[in-house]
Each structure stands twice: as C-alpha cells, then as structure tokens.
Scaffold this motif. Structure first.
Motif, PDB file in Angstrom:
ATOM      1  N   UNK A  51       0.830  -1.207   0.000  1.00  0.00           N
ATOM      2  CA  UNK A  51       0.000   0.000   0.000  1.00  0.00           C
ATOM      3  C   UNK A  51       0.866   1.259   0.000  1.00  0.00           C
ATOM      4  N   UNK A  52       0.521   2.198  -0.863  1.00  0.00           N
ATOM      5  CA  UNK A  52       1.277   3.452  -1.000  1.00  0.00           C
ATOM      6  C   UNK A  52       2.732   3.194  -1.411  1.00  0.00           C
ATOM      7  N   UNK A  53       2.970   2.089  -2.097  1.00  0.00           N
ATOM      8  CA  UNK A  53       4.311   1.756  -2.567  1.00  0.00           C
ATOM      9  C   UNK A  53       4.305   1.585  -4.084  1.00  0.00           C
ATOM     10  N   UNK A  54       5.410   1.979  -4.689  1.00  0.00           N
ATOM     11  CA  UNK A  54       5.650   1.716  -6.098  1.00  0.00           C
ATOM     12  C   UNK A  54       6.780   0.694  -6.179  1.00  0.00           C
ATOM     13  N   UNK A  55       6.506  -0.436  -6.822  1.00  0.00           N
ATOM     14  CA  UNK A  55       7.520  -1.470  -7.004  1.00  0.00           C
ATOM     15  C   UNK A  55       8.166  -1.285  -8.369  1.00  0.00           C
ATOM     16  N   UNK A  56       9.470  -1.185  -8.392  1.00  0.00           N
ATOM     17  CA  UNK A  56      10.194  -1.001  -9.649  1.00  0.00           C
ATOM     18  C   UNK A  56      11.301  -2.051  -9.756  1.00  0.00           C
ATOM     19  N   UNK A  57      11.784  -2.321 -10.959  1.00  0.00           N
ATOM     20  CA  UNK A  57      12.956  -3.193 -11.071  1.00  0.00           C
ATOM     21  C   UNK A  57      14.123  -2.579 -10.298  1.00  0.00           C
ATOM     22  N   UNK A  58      14.979  -3.421  -9.739  1.00  0.00           N
ATOM     23  CA  UNK A  58      16.157  -2.896  -9.078  1.00  0.00           C
ATOM     24  C   UNK A  58      16.966  -2.038 -10.028  1.00  0.00           C
ATOM     25  N   UNK A 365      14.276  -6.293  -7.059  1.00  0.00           N
ATOM     26  CA  UNK A 365      13.220  -5.282  -6.999  1.00  0.00           C
ATOM     27  C   UNK A 365      13.483  -4.295  -5.877  1.00  0.00           C
ATOM     28  N   UNK A 366      12.860  -3.134  -5.975  1.00  0.00           N
ATOM     29  CA  UNK A 366      12.848  -2.229  -4.832  1.00  0.00           C
ATOM     30  C   UNK A 366      11.510  -1.522  -4.757  1.00  0.00           C
ATOM     31  N   UNK A 367      11.150  -1.074  -3.563  1.00  0.00           N
ATOM     32  CA  UNK A 367       9.881  -0.410  -3.308  1.00  0.00           C
ATOM     33  C   UNK A 367      10.132   1.013  -2.851  1.00  0.00           C
ATOM     34  N   UNK A 368       9.311   1.935  -3.374  1.00  0.00           N
ATOM     35  CA  UNK A 368       9.393   3.340  -2.982  1.00  0.00           C
ATOM     36  C   UNK A 368       8.109   3.752  -2.275  1.00  0.00           C
ATOM     37  N   UNK A 369       8.249   4.562  -1.235  1.00  0.00           N
ATOM     38  CA  UNK A 369       7.119   5.159  -0.553  1.00  0.00           C
ATOM     39  C   UNK A 369       6.650   6.371  -1.357  1.00  0.00           C
ATOM     40  N   UNK A 370       5.476   6.243  -1.994  1.00  0.00           N
ATOM     41  CA  UNK A 370       4.976   7.342  -2.829  1.00  0.00           C
ATOM     42  C   UNK A 370       3.866   8.127  -2.134  1.00  0.00           C
ATOM     43  N   UNK A 397      12.156   2.014   0.433  1.00  0.00           N
ATOM     44  CA  UNK A 397      11.839   1.382   1.723  1.00  0.00           C
ATOM     45  C   UNK A 397      12.319  -0.057   1.812  1.00  0.00           C
ATOM     46  N   UNK A 398      12.220  -0.794   0.704  1.00  0.00           N
ATOM     47  CA  UNK A 398      12.566  -2.221   0.707  1.00  0.00           C
ATOM     48  C   UNK A 398      13.349  -2.550  -0.560  1.00  0.00           C
ATOM     49  N   UNK A 399      14.337  -3.429  -0.401  1.00  0.00           N
ATOM     50  CA  UNK A 399      15.157  -3.841  -1.545  1.00  0.00           C
ATOM     51  C   UNK A 399      15.297  -5.358  -1.517  1.00  0.00           C
ATOM     52  N   UNK A 400      15.062  -5.974  -2.670  1.00  0.00           N
ATOM     53  CA  UNK A 400      15.142  -7.431  -2.818  1.00  0.00           C
ATOM     54  C   UNK A 400      16.133  -7.741  -3.932  1.00  0.00           C
ATOM     55  N   UNK A 401      17.092  -8.613  -3.664  1.00  0.00           N
ATOM     56  CA  UNK A 401      18.053  -9.064  -4.673  1.00  0.00           C
ATOM     57  C   UNK A 401      18.083 -10.584  -4.689  1.00  0.00           C
TER      58      UNK A 401
END
Length: 432
Positions: A51-58, A365-370, A397-401
C-alpha cells in the motif's frame, strides 16, 4: 525455498517495449518472480505490504569504483588529470590488501539504500570487494582495473596475474550474483601491446570488458596527436573489441561519427555518467546522436570521489534534464527512456536476466514510498514522470536481490551499518 508476496502495490511493468504502471500483487519463489496478478496469502509466505508503494525493477549502476568512498568530498573542484595524478594516485599507492573492504561495504550500503541492486565496478584489491558483495547479497560485475606499458609479460605482470586470479576465484560465484570481467583502465594508462593482451585474455576467459573511453577532450586530442586516431579508432585498429561481449565503455563524452559506428559494430554498451562528467568538467555526452544510432545507453555514477554519492535516481533526474537544456529540446529523453537506461539497458549491459518486473525474471526489486507530497496528485502516467523528476533515494523502503530481502522498512538486513561507519572512520585516519 524463500517465498515473498508483495501485496497491493503499484508495479512498474515492461510491456511491448514501454513501461506501464498498474496495481498488482507480486509473488517471488526462490530467486524468481513466479506470478504477477491477484494472489492469496499463505502461511509460508513473507508478506510485504505494498500500500502506498511503487515497485520497480532494481536500479542498475553500470560504472563505479566502490572503494573510492575513501575519497568522498576529498580534493573537490579540480580537473580530472590534476585530481587523478596529484591527489588520488598518491594515496592509492598507500593502499594494501584489506584496506578497501570497509570502503566497499560502505558504498554497497549506500547503493542498497538508493535502490541499486546490481553494479559494475573496476578498481583494485578486488578480493575485498568480492567479499563485500558475497556478504551483502547485492549483485555485481567486478574487474581488477589494470594499467601498464609494453615492457611486460603476462606471466610476470602482477596486475594481469591478479586480474586472471580474480576471474578464477570469483566468476559466477555467490549463487551467480558475482561475475568478473576484464578492465584495461584506459588508452592513456595502457600502451598498445598491453591493451591488446587485455583483449586476448578477455577472449580466452570468455568474459566481458569494462574500460574508460573518451572521457575528456585531452584524452581524445592526445590520442589523435600520438596515433592519428580517436581512442575508439585506435582500439579498433589493434583489435581490442573483436569477439568480446559484453563491453561497457564508460563516459563516451567526446565522440565522432566514426566512433559511434565502431560502438554499434561491436555492440558496445555506453555507460552515461552525467554527474561525474559535470563535476570534473569533462563535458556532456551527446545522448541524442547515440540514441538515434541505436546505441544502448545505460547509467553509472562513477566513483564516490568524482560524484560524491552513489544514487542512480539522481543520475536519472540529471540525465532527464541536462540534455534538454544543452540541446534546447524539451522533448529529448522521455521519462520512460531515462528509466530504461537505469533498468532494461543496464541489464543488457551486464547480460543479466533482470531489469524488468516479469514472470520468470530474477527477483531484483525495490519499493518506494509514494505517499508523500512530491508524488501528488498522481495517475499512472504522472507516476512514470515522478520516478524521474520527483523521486528521492530516501523514498526507497525495501530492496530485494535474487529473491532475498536486503533492506526491510529502511533497515539494512545484511549489513551492520554502524560498524561499517566506525571502521571507515578508523581507516581514513590511517590513510589520509
């Protein structure tokens, strides 16, 4: 097997050669994106609230010198030749194995916090970087940068020996996250036969190459005076690029039409480093000519010494702005094209199965607080622009590798950040 479910997020998807944003759940199993859509939770899955996050490619940084965080904010505001030969090289001569581990780890912590999940790096004492990459969980393509004269033999040149040993020891290790390439530093630090031998070694090992090319006018003019050719023409004449893939050429600020033809012929990936090139007054790359020629352009930060931070979101914003101003063309470089430089094109340059959010792709992936004023009001179209012109690395906010969480709710999972900062402080006192 590690399983992660990102629920109710806005996801930046790549479809039919362009980006689009839609609300999705993303299910990660092992190191792959298994499913995108509406997905039910199960007890065995780690759930990330989107919620309120944008998931983008790393984000992918295709040119760096991570250990040069040692030189951050040190001897700024000088030209490249003075900076290198009078300030940087003398301190580098003091370094020994083990000294650069903490500086590498500091840079990796910064990159993860900035949403960078993969990077290409060339420097020395690369065992220190390999150790940091393995421990931190980030993805990297590393090179032992070499320089030398024609008075050498492969068997006795310690730089070449270190370069080949790095490949033998670390290539395709850390579950495939760590790759090794060959890196002749530049044409102005490597003489002809030394350069040619670097090409031979690259072909023998079957790996890629990283090299600085056409960064300054001085480099180009000196090459023309000495060899009667531009740096790319010179490298072409000695067969340096023949049969090598991938090749990342960093900077490429001062190019002729013939240079661009050589870049296209050898499928060379150009790493655009706008901040470093401006700070050192090297110039501004002609991105329009390169794009119109079909060259793959990706983004790099260069080292923390000549950029001062490792932040691809900053490079994206600068790239999206500066070329418009220089060329007096507000349509030059759309938001989507800039994002592709930092994701799709970066993945191509590293030859990694990353860079897009797609079923079957590796989960970087990484997530941004928008949910912040600078993103409002937003629609899908506006969010695409916001990622280039409004986003800040502090929003990550979050990073996945490789399917593993490296940062959760802005807390680094694999790195003891306080210890890193303490050890960096101790090392700097000994070296500068």
């Amino acid at each position: 097997m590690n399983k992660i479910l990102i629920k109710n997020a806005k996801a930046l998807l790549w479809k039919d050669g362009k980006f689009e944003i839609s609300e999705q759940d993303i299910f990660i199993s092992g190191n792959k994106i298994e499913k995108i859509g509406k997905i039910s939770e199960t007890e065995s899955v780690e759930v990330i609230d989107g919620n309120h996050r944008l998931v983008i490619p790393g984000l992918i940084n295709t040119h760096s010198h991570a250990a040069m965080s040692l030189f951050r904010n040190y001897k700024d505001d000088v030209n490249l030749q003075d900076w290198l030969f009078h300030h940087i090289f003398p301190i580098e001569d003091k370094l020994k194995a083990g000294d650069t581990y903490w500086f590498n780890m500091l840079s990796i912590a910064e990159m993860i916090r900035s949403g960078i999940t993969a990077f290409a790096d060339m420097y020395f004492f690369m065992d220190d970087l390999a150790k940091a990459v393995k421990e931190s969980g980030i993805r990297a393509n590393i090179s032992r940068s070499v320089s030398g004269t024609d008075d050498f033999s492969r068997e006795t040149d310690y730089r070449m020996q270190e370069m080949m040993k790095l490949f033998r020891d670390y290539h395709n290790t850390a579950d495939g996250r760590l790759k090794v390439s060959i890196a002749p530093h530049s044409i102005y630090t490597c003489e002809k036969e030394y350069l040619r031998e670097c090409g031979n070694i690259t072909r023998e090992l079957g790996c890629g190459m990283q090299i600085h090319m056409c960064e300054t006018l001085t480099e180009v003019e000196n090459c023309q005076k000495t060899h009667g050719m531009t740096p790319f023409e010179y490298c072409e004449s000695i067969g340096l690029f023949d049969g090598i893939s991938p090749i990342i050429a960093a900077h490429c600020v001062h190019l002729s039409d013939a240079d661009i033809e050589i870049i296209k012929k050898h499928n060379i990936n150009v790493s655009h480093n706008p901040t470093s090139n401006l700070k050192l007054a090297s110039g501004v790359m002609d991105v329009e000519r390169l794009m119109n020629s079909g060259v793959t352009i990706c983004l790099g930060t260069d080292g923390p010494g000549s950029n001062n931070k490792l932040d691809i979101l900053s490079e994206m914003r600068l790239a999206g702005l500066i070329h418009k101003g220089v060329q007096l063309n507000p349509t030059l470089l759309s938001a989507g094209q800039v994002i592709a430089m930092a994701t799709v094109n970066g993945a191509k340059a590293l030859q990694e199965d990353i860079g897009v959010i797609e079923e079957g792709k590796i989960a970087d992936l990484c997530l941004l607080d928008i949910d912040q004023p600078r993103y409002y009001p937003f629609t899908e179209e506006r969010l695409l622009s916001a990622l280039v012109y409004s986003a800040n690395s502090a929003d990550i906010t979050d990073v996945i590798v490789d399917g593993k969480v490296l940062m959760r709710k802005k807390e680094l999972v694999t790195i003891d950040e306080e210890k890193v900062k303490f050890e960096v402080g101790r090392k700097v006192e000994c070296l500068i």
